[in-house]
Design a protein around this motif. Structure first.
Motif, PDB file in Angstrom:
ATOM      1  N   PRO A   1     -33.674 -14.314 -11.471  1.00 15.10           N
ATOM      2  CA  PRO A   1     -32.552 -15.145 -11.928  1.00 15.10           C
ATOM      3  C   PRO A   1     -31.512 -14.393 -12.741  1.00 15.10           C
ATOM      4  O   PRO A   1     -30.403 -14.902 -12.923  1.00 15.10           O
ATOM      5  CB  PRO A   1     -33.245 -16.219 -12.774  1.00 15.10           C
ATOM      6  N   TRP A   2     -31.824 -13.215 -13.237  1.00 12.62           N
ATOM      7  CA  TRP A   2     -30.846 -12.501 -14.054  1.00 12.62           C
ATOM      8  C   TRP A   2     -29.935 -11.584 -13.215  1.00 12.62           C
ATOM      9  O   TRP A   2     -29.198 -10.785 -13.760  1.00 12.62           O
ATOM     10  CB  TRP A   2     -31.533 -11.688 -15.145  1.00 12.62           C
ATOM     11  N   VAL A   3     -29.980 -11.723 -11.910  1.00 12.09           N
ATOM     12  CA  VAL A   3     -29.052 -10.974 -11.081  1.00 12.09           C
ATOM     13  C   VAL A   3     -27.631 -11.489 -11.314  1.00 12.09           C
ATOM     14  O   VAL A   3     -27.407 -12.693 -11.495  1.00 12.09           O
ATOM     15  CB  VAL A   3     -29.443 -11.076  -9.592  1.00 12.09           C
ATOM     16  N   GLN A   4     -26.663 -10.596 -11.350  1.00 14.18           N
ATOM     17  CA  GLN A   4     -25.269 -10.963 -11.594  1.00 14.18           C
ATOM     18  C   GLN A   4     -24.373 -10.758 -10.380  1.00 14.18           C
ATOM     19  O   GLN A   4     -23.397 -11.475 -10.197  1.00 14.18           O
ATOM     20  CB  GLN A   4     -24.709 -10.130 -12.762  1.00 14.18           C
ATOM     21  N   LYS A   5     -24.685  -9.810  -9.568  1.00  9.35           N
ATOM     22  CA  LYS A   5     -23.829  -9.534  -8.417  1.00  9.35           C
ATOM     23  C   LYS A   5     -24.677  -9.008  -7.282  1.00  9.35           C
ATOM     24  O   LYS A   5     -25.525  -8.123  -7.470  1.00  9.35           O
ATOM     25  CB  LYS A   5     -22.746  -8.515  -8.772  1.00  9.35           C
ATOM     26  N   VAL A   6     -24.441  -9.579  -6.087  1.00  8.01           N
ATOM     27  CA  VAL A   6     -25.101  -9.124  -4.867  1.00  8.01           C
ATOM     28  C   VAL A   6     -24.011  -8.885  -3.834  1.00  8.01           C
ATOM     29  O   VAL A   6     -23.237  -9.794  -3.511  1.00  8.01           O
ATOM     30  CB  VAL A   6     -26.112 -10.156  -4.343  1.00  8.01           C
ATOM     31  N   ASN A   7     -23.942  -7.650  -3.344  1.00  6.70           N
ATOM     32  CA  ASN A   7     -22.893  -7.313  -2.383  1.00  6.70           C
ATOM     33  C   ASN A   7     -23.497  -6.469  -1.276  1.00  6.70           C
ATOM     34  O   ASN A   7     -24.103  -5.426  -1.536  1.00  6.70           O
ATOM     35  CB  ASN A   7     -21.746  -6.556  -3.060  1.00  6.70           C
ATOM     36  N   LEU A   8     -23.341  -6.962  -0.059  1.00  6.85           N
ATOM     37  CA  LEU A   8     -23.779  -6.230   1.135  1.00  6.85           C
ATOM     38  C   LEU A   8     -22.559  -6.015   2.022  1.00  6.85           C
ATOM     39  O   LEU A   8     -21.994  -6.969   2.552  1.00  6.85           O
ATOM     40  CB  LEU A   8     -24.858  -7.015   1.880  1.00  6.85           C
ATOM     41  N   ARG A   9     -22.146  -4.755   2.174  1.00  4.13           N
ATOM     42  CA  ARG A   9     -20.940  -4.430   2.931  1.00  4.13           C
ATOM     43  C   ARG A   9     -21.329  -3.725   4.223  1.00  4.13           C
ATOM     44  O   ARG A   9     -21.970  -2.676   4.213  1.00  4.13           O
ATOM     45  CB  ARG A   9     -20.004  -3.556   2.098  1.00  4.13           C
ATOM     46  N   SER A  10     -20.926  -4.344   5.334  1.00  2.00           N
ATOM     47  CA  SER A  10     -21.101  -3.762   6.676  1.00  2.00           C
ATOM     48  C   SER A  10     -22.547  -3.457   6.996  1.00  2.00           C
ATOM     49  O   SER A  10     -22.848  -2.542   7.780  1.00  2.00           O
ATOM     50  CB  SER A  10     -20.260  -2.482   6.818  1.00  2.00           C
ATOM     51  N   LEU A  11     -23.459  -4.179   6.347  1.00  2.38           N
ATOM     52  CA  LEU A  11     -24.898  -4.042   6.612  1.00  2.38           C
ATOM     53  C   LEU A  11     -25.420  -2.639   6.315  1.00  2.38           C
ATOM     54  O   LEU A  11     -26.502  -2.264   6.801  1.00  2.38           O
ATOM     55  CB  LEU A  11     -25.229  -4.409   8.062  1.00  2.38           C
ATOM     56  N   CYS A  12     -24.686  -1.861   5.531  1.00  7.04           N
ATOM     57  CA  CYS A  12     -25.162  -0.501   5.224  1.00  7.04           C
ATOM     58  C   CYS A  12     -24.908  -0.101   3.777  1.00  7.04           C
ATOM     59  O   CYS A  12     -25.365   0.968   3.363  1.00  7.04           O
ATOM     60  CB  CYS A  12     -24.554   0.528   6.177  1.00  7.04           C
ATOM     61  N   HIS A  13     -24.178  -0.890   3.002  1.00  5.03           N
ATOM     62  CA  HIS A  13     -23.929  -0.572   1.596  1.00  5.03           C
ATOM     63  C   HIS A  13     -24.290  -1.804   0.766  1.00  5.03           C
ATOM     64  O   HIS A  13     -23.623  -2.835   0.845  1.00  5.03           O
ATOM     65  CB  HIS A  13     -22.477  -0.194   1.356  1.00  5.03           C
ATOM     66  N   THR A  14     -25.334  -1.659  -0.007  1.00  5.48           N
ATOM     67  CA  THR A  14     -25.845  -2.786  -0.787  1.00  5.48           C
ATOM     68  C   THR A  14     -25.841  -2.410  -2.258  1.00  5.48           C
ATOM     69  O   THR A  14     -26.247  -1.293  -2.623  1.00  5.48           O
ATOM     70  CB  THR A  14     -27.272  -3.152  -0.359  1.00  5.48           C
ATOM     71  N   ILE A  15     -25.415  -3.379  -3.090  1.00  7.62           N
ATOM     72  CA  ILE A  15     -25.421  -3.157  -4.522  1.00  7.62           C
ATOM     73  C   ILE A  15     -25.782  -4.463  -5.217  1.00  7.62           C
ATOM     74  O   ILE A  15     -25.280  -5.534  -4.873  1.00  7.62           O
ATOM     75  CB  ILE A  15     -24.057  -2.620  -5.006  1.00  7.62           C
ATOM     76  N   LEU A  16     -26.693  -4.357  -6.178  1.00  4.31           N
ATOM     77  CA  LEU A  16     -27.138  -5.502  -6.972  1.00  4.31           C
ATOM     78  C   LEU A  16     -26.993  -5.139  -8.450  1.00  4.31           C
ATOM     79  O   LEU A  16     -27.538  -4.110  -8.901  1.00  4.31           O
ATOM     80  CB  LEU A  16     -28.595  -5.869  -6.676  1.00  4.31           C
TER      81      LEU A  16
END
Length: 1838
Positions: free
Chosen positions: A1195-1210
């Motif tokens: 629950p403490w996640v702030q940002k989830v970003n998946l770009r083009s199915l190859c660059h992920t950042i949490l």
């Protein structure tokens, strides 16, 4: 006369002639040699024989009329002949008389063609050939006979003594050999420009003897010698001398010698074979020429062929294109050895372009003429009696210029002739004349032609005409037809002409005539040009040109007129004017004008950019003129540096140059590169004080040259740089230089490299260093010296106090010195104690740099060097790389390093160091306190030790950079002084070496702090790395540890992860198994610098980017390996023990769903995780759904970003800081079927703040599905659907669903190229919604649906339509269809047609609106139309409508329109028109506007800006405004009104007593209109905003305005910028503000207010002031400081601007808090670091500051350091502008450091500061918020 008398007279005349010539037989022999050069003189009888004389006369007579007449002319001029016999002698030739018969009867038939050397051609025998067995013997006999005949003929030709001045032969006893100098080889110049270039291995050999011209020990092949010399050096004389010596048996190596002259060979037009050349044109054998030629071929190594005048062979084109082709072909074949292989070939030539046939291996010999001894020897031989000899020698010794000219043998001969006439004992009436120029020598020679003093002007001019014609046509050989007989006799008598026989065929010969020397022909041509009246000035100046000796490839020949311009310049001298007047028979004015024309041409040539050869020729011309003004002009025209390349230079050339340099005031540099130089030419520079830089680079310079240079150097007082490189100087030559150099105390640089000096010479030169106090550089490179000499050089470098650097590398040897200052020399009376103190201080302050590279030093040499080093001064740098010290030598030097006081670097690279030696060096450096870095790489043989500065140097550095170093904390500074960096790469360390290595490293860490340790590129493996991880805490707090390329696996990596918790300093672990990269870093290190990617270097003292403690997060990076579920589980289990915060960066090619699920399931067990990043890792199509569910897991996640199915950042935060979660899935190929499961997963996230679905495949169907699920999503921010191929249908669908989406507060759609589709949601139900539609291209059928949606969406309050193709009818339809029950709706339309639509048309559209129009804005230029409609219940207002219509002038056509307008605009409150013109041509607009104003009884704001209003239109406008009783705002800015219209408008303002805002910016207020305005303002007691900007009201207007300001107590804003207000108006204005207690904004910029106004304002600033803007107000530091202090009493101040004022010296600063200040503008205020030192402190009192503008000032790194300290503490700051200042890379690095410390500043502008582009790029890559671009790159917020 009767026949008998005639016969008797003829007989008597003949007898008298025979008798006369028998008495003068020597004179007759000379004439016969001239007219019949091939005649065999019968000199066997010593006594005069009348019979021989008669026979010789008959030979002359049979030559023809021209020859006989010329002979008789010579007879009459030189011998005593009665006048009555001259005419008969000239007239007897050719008469049919007894004299002719007598001559014919007594003369045998004239023999056939004569031999070349006077030997009769023997009769050819046609007998039978010998038998084969007798052939060899007969061949030998024939060859011997031929060789004997050849030697006899040569001996006869060269055996006599010539009495003529110009005859090629000279007496063997009187021959003085010139200076000859070897240049062993050269290359033909067809392939290169310029003159002959010497071979690098050429040997300098002066005074070469004639016998040495032929190297008989040379290998077989072409044996070619080329003798090079300028005209007059004696090349032809030397060729004849060789013939004479051979004929007399002195050259016994040669059996046969042949001499050919190219000037004669040029006349041959047919093809020749070699036998024809030798036998037909030279001397034929008695018989069997084939046998003789065969013998010559067999004995070719004993055959010498001499070709005189090779340069003249190139002139054959004057007589035909193929004239000398065959001869050159023969010459080429002889040189190459294809003809007569093995023979010797010698050629003479002037320097210049040689034909390609000259082989590259040909020996080149330079002929330099005479030196002083040779000149005296020649003079002694010339004068026979002792008295004349002594007088001539005395004259030559005393006359420097005469002795210089005598260096040319031809001029020496002419000088001797002149001296014989001028010396005492000469005929009476002749005295000494000046002999200072070559021209004067020739003139003096001409004056000897007639002892009586009468100048033979006609003969001289005629001879000059012949000479000029020959030069123009390229002719040097003349026939009898070219020269008249009297002129021929004149030339023969005075030895001006020579004659010779020319044989072109076996049976054909002719007599040729030429001037005694080519320069003589040029002299007579110059006489003709100067004195002939047939030559005009244009033709004269045409010949005044400068010939270059650099012949281009396309030029076929050298010029013949080398000296013609010089002679013309000499004749332009004033000393020649009298002679020219007599010669030309003209007055001095005529001659003077021609002389002036020549001088003028020389001045023009001097102003051009000339090549080296042309410059030398110009100097010769200037020297000949003896004109000081011309010499001064030429000297001043010379450039600072004169370079001469690749052409021969004689002493006379340098003397001419020095003559010009005497008149130059500024110093000059002379550079002679590749020039063949006469050995004694430096003597010409004696006393040339203008030379500051003198450089010689030539293989021709030898000991004689060095001796002459040594005599010259002490006399060149301004010489600072001396270069003598690439020469062949031996010990003898160096000894002369060693004696001369101490006398040149002003020398600053001496270069003697590439001279092949030996040990003794090198040491003798180095020992001179103390004698040259100003010397800065001594270059002795490319010489030869031994090891003992090298050590002696080091000793000299250590002991000599001026040496600061010694650089030795293989053949390089350079001393760099620090000149002794004058103050260093103490008076003689100083005490010894003071001397010792000064020496001690000098030794302490002196630093020495030693570079001994590749010198083959060994261990015992290292011991010697260490002993020398310990006795010397402080060493700046020691480089011993490339030697053979090995382990022991390196250990010795390393152990001594701590005692050697090395300041910077010790280089022991490439010395054979082993792995064991590395440990030795490492242990040896443990006691060295100043070591900063140790770098050892056995692969690249690198061993470099870098040392820190001494504490004293650091103190001085700190004092110089106090503002910068003060930024670094004291503890860090202390650690940096004792810290060190150790790099042991490619050393082959194995796991078994780890303990020993760590032991040595631990010894280094006990006394000193180890910062960085690099063990990359070794072979430690997993075992070694694991052991190192255990021993790592013992090495102290490192900043980095590099273990790359050590062959480790993933298990070893897992073993290193615990170091992040067990080792305090490890904050970052970067691993790449693919590239075998492992790096452990501390908290304040950058990956780029530590991973080997070195960026630009920054100044010393600049701190590295370091995070503040709250930002010191740990990070783990792993890339280049495949992550399976088990490895991820192991990894996460290992990371579980790491402290917080922790960032994990993973990168692999693909990650399966199972692996991703495993990773996500471990997240709850990693609460310390702050970042999880998967770079370049391909995920499956199910990954978005797995990531969408991450909130439920963590629950403490702030940002989830998946770009083009190859660059992920949490991104993760703490549970307490949870505000919202941002999900982004851009470019993940999501379509309609994915929306429902995705929204279902996201709906569980109760704090969804943003959703990014850009660049997917939704289109309209996906949008519809998403809109259906939208009410279920608890989103409270932006929903981005851009780039999803959504059409107008999707937009309309969105609008139709708005009633069911109450949380939508903003929609922004653009269907153009940008493809933007964004929806903003809010947590609460918003009362108003804004809709922005751009480039949606609505069709008419879409308008009805749009209107329907607007009617249904009651929360929609603002509609913006931009370029949606909504035309006027569609707009009318839309306004008519939109009908809401209540509320407000704003419509802003931006379409191209708005820019040209008429106001009535707009009003007609507005009349169709269903609601009431309360705001109307029209801007034609911006193409914008804004309407605001109010929808409410309509009551019956017919009576009120009738009252309003009664005031309107409706007319018949507009009654219906006005009726509709009255209904629509009944509640109009704001009317704004911009760029709308009201002209007199059409008053429809103005009347409509008038009626509109009359009907708008509730109008509160009227704006008419940037428009043109005519007088009539303004009348209508004023009438309408007069009925607007509720008007509160009036804006007439930027309108074009005349004075009358302004007064009319001002009158209208009298009744607007409720006005609150009045804007009249850029309004033409004159005195009268201003008075009306002020009168009106006095009644506007409710006025709050007054803007009169840029009206030029001046001081008077300001004073009048100040008088009424007390009547405006409610005034809140006053804008009077740009009104030409000075202190006279500003001070009263400031005083009047005391009564405006409500004033919040004061804007008075662009006025010359000055400090008095500022002081007045500072005393009366209202307490509620928010804005104070005084840019460009002529304020000084005092006024600005007072204003800043006064602002401390204004707690509400938000903006403060003093831009473009001169605040140099002091900057306004604050001592109290200003909590609301948002902006400080100090642009272009001339603020420097000193003035801004308190700026940062004052900024701390402004916590709300958003903008700091300090661009275009003089701020440097000190201010940057202060700003960097306060940046982390200013949380609201949005912009810092530091453009166009003096901030360097150091200051920029400090600012970046401040940003990293936690500042939230989006951008710092640093454009146009002195920061290199590469450094700026590196800084921006480290910190993107640093902006170095011209355009603002600040990112735009969503």
């Amino acid at each position: 006369m009767d026949p008998e008398s005639l016969q008797l007279g003829t007989e008597n005349l003949w007898a008298w002639l025979v008798r006369l010539l028998s008495e003068n037989s020597e004179w007759l022999d000379a004439q016969l040699r001239f007219y019949l050069p091939t005649t065999d003189l019968d000199s066997s009888s010593k006594a005069p024989d009348p019979e021989i004389t008669s026979r010789q006369l008959r030979r002359l007579y049979t030559q023809g009329l021209a020859t006989w007449q010329s002979f008789i002319y010579s007879l009459c001029m030189e011998l005593t002949v009665p006048l009555d016999l001259e005419v008969p002698l000239l007239s007897i030739w050719g008469q049919k008389d007894e004299f002719s018969k007598q001559i014919g009867a007594g003369e045998d038939s004239y023999p056939g063609p004569l031999l070349h050397h006077g030997v009769k051609r023997p009769s050819q025998s046609c007998g039978s050939s010998p038998r084969r067995k007798q052939f060899r013997k007969q061949q030998l006999e024939l060859a011997k006979k031929y060789l004997k005949l050849l030697k006899t003929s040569t001996q006869q030709y060269h055996g006599g003594v010539c009495t003529g001045a110009g005859h090629p032969q000279a007496s063997p006893l009187a021959y003085v050999p010139p200076i000859l100098q070897w240049s062993r080889a050269t290359a033909p110049l067809d392939a290169q420009e310029g003159a002959t270039i010497a071979d690098p291995e050429a040997v300098d050999d002066v005074d070469v003897s004639i016998e040495d011209l032929f190297n008989f020990r040379a290998p077989k092949g072409p044996r070619v010698t080329v003798l090079l010399g300028k005209a007059g050096m004696g090349k032809t004389t030397l060729a004849h001398r060789l013939c004479w010596k051979w004929a007399n048996g002195q050259l016994d190596r040669f059996q046969a010698l042949f001499l050919f002259e190219f000037r004669q060979l040029n006349t041959i037009t047919h093809l020749l074979t070699l036998p024809q050349l030798l036998f037909d044109l030279y001397l034929s054998p008695e018989s069997e020429p084939d046998a003789v030629f065969q013998y010559l071929e067999e004995n070719a190594h004993q055959v010498l062929l001499i070709f005189d005048g090779l340069d003249e062979a190139l002139h054959a084109g004057s007589m035909g294109p193929d004239n000398a082709g065959s001869v050159l072909t023969l010459f080429s074949d002889l040189c190459r050895g294809t003809l007569l292989p093995g023979c010797w070939v010698m050629a003479t030539s002037r320097p210049g372009k040689l034909p390609a046939c000259v082989p590259t291996e040909a020996a080149m010999v330079y002929m330099w003429g005479f030196d002083g001894l040779r000149v005296e020897k020649y003079v002694s031989h010339f004068f026979s009696d002792l008295l004349s000899q002594e007088l001539a020698l005395a004259e030559v010794r005393s006359n420097e210029r005469l002795r210089g000219m005598c260096a040319v043998p031809a001029l020496c001969r002419v000088a001797c002739f002149c001296l014989r006439r001028l010396l005492p004992g000469s005929p009476p009436g002749q005295s000494m004349a000046p002999l200072s120029t070559v021209t004067q020598l020739y003139l003096q020679m001409v004056e000897t032609f007639n002892p009586s003093g009468t100048l033979p002007a006609a003969s001289l001019l005629d001879l000059g005409k012949v000479a000029l014609r020959g030069l123009d046509t390229g002719k040097v050989i003349f026939s009898m037809a070219d020269i008249p007989p009297p002129l021929m006799a004149f030339g023969a008598v005075h030895s001006l002409l020579t004659s010779f026989c020319i044989r072109t065929r076996p049976e054909h010969q002719k007599i040729g005539y030429a001037f005694a020397h080519l320069s003589l022909q040029e002299f007579f041509a110059a006489l003709y040009l100067m004195a002939s009246d047939s030559v005009d000035k244009d033709m004269l100046v045409y010949y005044v040109t400068l010939n270059s000796h650099w012949v281009l490839r396309t030029k076929a020949r050298l010029g013949l007129s080398d000296h013609l311009p010089t002679f013309l310049a000499g004749l332009a001298s004033r000393t020649c004017r009298t002679f020219l007047c007599h010669l030309a028979r003209q007055d001095e004015a005529w001659v003077g004008s021609r002389q002036a024309a020549v001088v003028q041409v020389l001045r023009k040539l001097a102003s051009r950019k000339l090549t080296g050869p042309k410059m030398i020729e110009l100097c010769h011309c200037v020297a000949e003129t003896r004109d000081r003004e011309l010499a001064r002009f030429v000297a001043q025209s010379l450039s600072f540096q004169l370079s001469f390349h690749n052409f021969p230079l004689t002493r006379a050339d340098l003397a001419a140059l020095a003559n010009v340099l005497e008149h130059k005031a500024a110093p000059i540099h002379l550079d002679f590169d590749g020039c063949p130089l006469e050995p004694h030419c430096p003597e010409a520079l004696i006393g040339c004080g203008q030379v500051e830089n003198l450089s010689f680079k030539s293989r021709k310079c030898g000991d004689a040259f060095a001796e002459a240079l040594g005599r010259s150097l002490p006399t060149i007082g301004s010489l600072k740089t001396l270069g003598l490189t690439g020469s062949k100087i031996t010990a003898r030559g160096i000894s002369h230089l060693v004696q001369a150099l101490p006398l040149c105390s002003q020398l600053e640089e001496v270069s003697l490299h590439d001279n092949q000096l030996k040990d003794a010479e090198v040491l003798s030169l180095v020992e001179l260093l103390p004698c040259l106090p100003r010397l800065q550089k001594l270059d002795l490179s490319r010489n030869s010296f031994s090891m003992s000499t090298l050590l002696s050089l080091v000793k000299v470098a250590i002991s000599c106090p001026t040496v600061r650097k010694l650089q030795v590398r293989e053949s390089d040897l350079i001393f760099l010195l620090c000149p002794v200052t004058e103050t260093a020399v103490q008076p003689s009376g100083t005490s010894n104690l003071q001397d010792k103190d000064s020496l001690k201080k000098e030794r302490q302050s002196r630093s020495l740099e030693l570079r001994l590279q590749k010198c083959q030093l060994r261990v015992h040499d290292a011991e010697t060097l260490v002993e020398l080093f310990q006795k010397g001064p402080r060493l700046e740098e020691v480089d011993l790389s490339g030697n053979h010290l090995e382990d022991e030598g390196c250990r010795l030097v390393a152990e001594a390093a701590s005692q050697l006081q090395i300041a910077q670097k010790l280089d022991l690279s490439d010395n054979g160091l082993s792995r064991t030696g590395v440990i030795y060096v490492l242990r040896a450096m443990s006691t060295c306190g100043t070591l900063e870095e140790l770098h050892i790489s056995l692969l690249s043989n690198t061993v470099v030790l870098t040392f820190a500065q001494e504490p004293r140097e650091q103190e001085r550095s700190c004092k110089r950079n106090t503002p910068l170093t003060s930024f670094v904390c004291p503890v860090a500074s202390e650690m940096s002084r004792s810290s060190r960096r150790i790099r042991l790469t490619h050393c082959g360390f194995l796991a078994k070496h780890t303990e020993r290595l760590c032991g040595a490293l631990k010894a280094n860490c006990q006394l000193h702090h180890l910062d960085h340790l690099d063990l990359s590129d070794n072979s430690l493996g997993d075992e070694g790395v694991a052991l190192l991880a255990q021993l790592l805490p013992e090495l102290g707090p490192l900043q980095s540890l590099n273990l790359s390329r050590n062959g480790v696996s993933l298990d070893a990596v897992f073993g290193l992860i615990p170091c992040m918790s067990s080792v305090q300093w490890v904050f970052h672990l970067d691993v790449s198994l693919e590239s075998d990269h492992i790096l452990l870093r501390g908290a304040g290190t950058g990956r780029d610098a530590l991973a080997g990617r070195c960026g630009p270097e920054f100044p010393a003292g600049v701190p590295e980017l370091e995070f503040s403690p709250r930002h010191r997060s740990r990070s783990f990076r792993l890339q280049g390996c495949q992550l399976e579920p088990w490895s991820l589980a192991c990894l996460c289990a290992t990371l579980e023990k790491c402290p917080e915060p922790l960032g994990v960066h993973l990168s692999c090619k693909t990650l399966s769903d199972e692996s991703l699920k495993t990773l996500l399931e471990w997240l709850p067990q990693l609460p310390q995780l702050s970042l999880l990043q998967l770079n370049n890792t391909v995920l499956s199509s199910r990954s978005p759904f797995l990531l969408a569910n991450v909130f439920n897991l963590c629950p403490w996640v702030q940002k989830v970003n998946l770009r083009s199915l190859c660059h992920t950042i949490l991104h993760f935060g703490s549970k307490e800081e949870q505000e919202g979660v941002c999900f982004g899935f851009p470019g993940c190929s999501l379509s309609q079927e994915h929306m429902e499961p995705l929204c279902a997963a996201l709906s569980r996230c109760t704090v969804l703040s943003q959703l990014d679905l850009t660049a997917n495949l939704l289109n309209d169907s996906g949008l519809r599905c998403l809109l259906e699920c939208l009410p279920q999503l608890p989103i409270s921010g932006w929903l981005d659907l851009s780039h999803n191929s959504i059409s107008q249908e999707g937009v309309l669908r969105l609008l139709e669903t708005l009633p069911s989406c109450p949380h939508v507060c903003e929609i922004s759609v653009s269907l153009g190229s940008k493809q933007s589709f964004r929806i903003r949601m809010s947590k609460e139900e918003e009362a108003r919604t804004t809709l922005r539609l751009c480039e949606c291209s609505f069709s008419p059928e879409h308008v009805s649906r749009l209107a329907s949606s607007l009617n249904q969406a009651q929360q929609l309050s603002e509609l913006l339509l931009t370029r949606c193709h909504l035309d006027l009818p569609q707009l009318t339809n839309l306004l008519n269809l939109v009908n809401r029950p209540a509320g407000l709706l704003g419509l802003r339309l931006e379409e191209p047609w708005v820019g040209h639509v008429s106001l009535p048309a707009v009003m007609e559209v507005c009349a169709q609106a269903s609601g009431c129009l309360i705001e109307l804005s029209l801007s034609e230029t911006q193409q914008q139309l804004r309407l605001q409609l109010e929808f409410c219940h309509q009551e019956d207002k017919s009576e009120a409508m009738a009252n309003r219509l009664a005031h309107c002038d409706l007319g018949t056509d507009h009654s219906l329109l006005m009726t509709q307008l009255m209904e629509t605009c009944a509640r109009l409150q704001q009317l704004s028109l911009s760029q709308v013109n009201f002209s007199d041509d059409d008053d429809t607009r103005s009347r409509l506007l008038q009626n509109l104003l009359l009907s708008s009884c509730e109008l509160k704001s009227f704006r008419l800006t940037s428009s043109f209003v005519s007088t009539e239109s303004l009348t209508h406008l004023a009438s309408g405004l007069g009925h607007c009783q509720h008007l509160e705002e009036l804006d007439f800015s930027n309108n074009h009104l005349c004075e009358e219209n302004v007064e009319l408008l001002m009158g209208t303002l009298q009744g607007t007593c409720r006005l609150r805002k009045l804007h009249l910016g850029h309004f033409p207020l004159e005195a009268s209109s201003l008075a009306l305005l002020i009168q009106g303002l006095s009644h506007m007691t409710l006025l709050q905003h007054l803007s009169l900007r840029h009206n030029q009201i001046g001081d008077v207007g300001a004073q009048n305005l100040a008088a009424i300001l007390p009547r405006l107590p409610g005034l809140r804003k006053l804008d009077l910028s740009g009104n030409s207000i000075g202190p006279a108006g500003g001070v009263p204005l400031a005083k009047s503000l005391t009564h405006c207690r409500c004033l919040e904004e004061i804007i008075l910029g662009n006025n010359a207010l000055g400090d008095p106004t500022a002081l007045g304002l500072a005393q009366r600033l209202p307490p509620q002031l928010r804005v104070l803007c005084l840019p460009s107000s002529h304020l000084g530091p005092e006024g600005a400081l007072c204003l800043a202090q006064a602002l401390e009493q204004c707690p509400h101040i938000e903006e403060f601007s003093l831009a473009e004022n001169n605040l140099a010296g002091k900057v306004p600063h604050f001592c109290k808090s200003l909590p609301l200040l948002r902006k400080i503008d100090l642009i272009s205020c001339k603020i420097d670091d000193q003035a801004a030192k308190h700026l940062a402190t004052s900024l701390m009192f402004c916590p709300a500051l958003e903008e700091i503008l300090l661009s275009w000032n003089l701020l440097g790194d000190e201010v940057a350091a202060e700003l960097a300290q306060v940046l982390p503490q200013m949380g609201q700051l949005k912009r810092v502008d530091l453009e166009k200042n003096r901030i360097t890379a150091c200051g920029a690095q400090l600012l970046a450091h401040g940003l990293v410390q936690g500042s939230r500043v989006p951008v710092i502008r640093l454009w146009n500061n002195p920061i290199p582009a590469d450094v700026a790029q590196s800084l921006q890559s480290q910190e993107s918020r640093l902006d170095f671009n011209f355009f603002d790159q600040q990112p735009q917020a969503l």
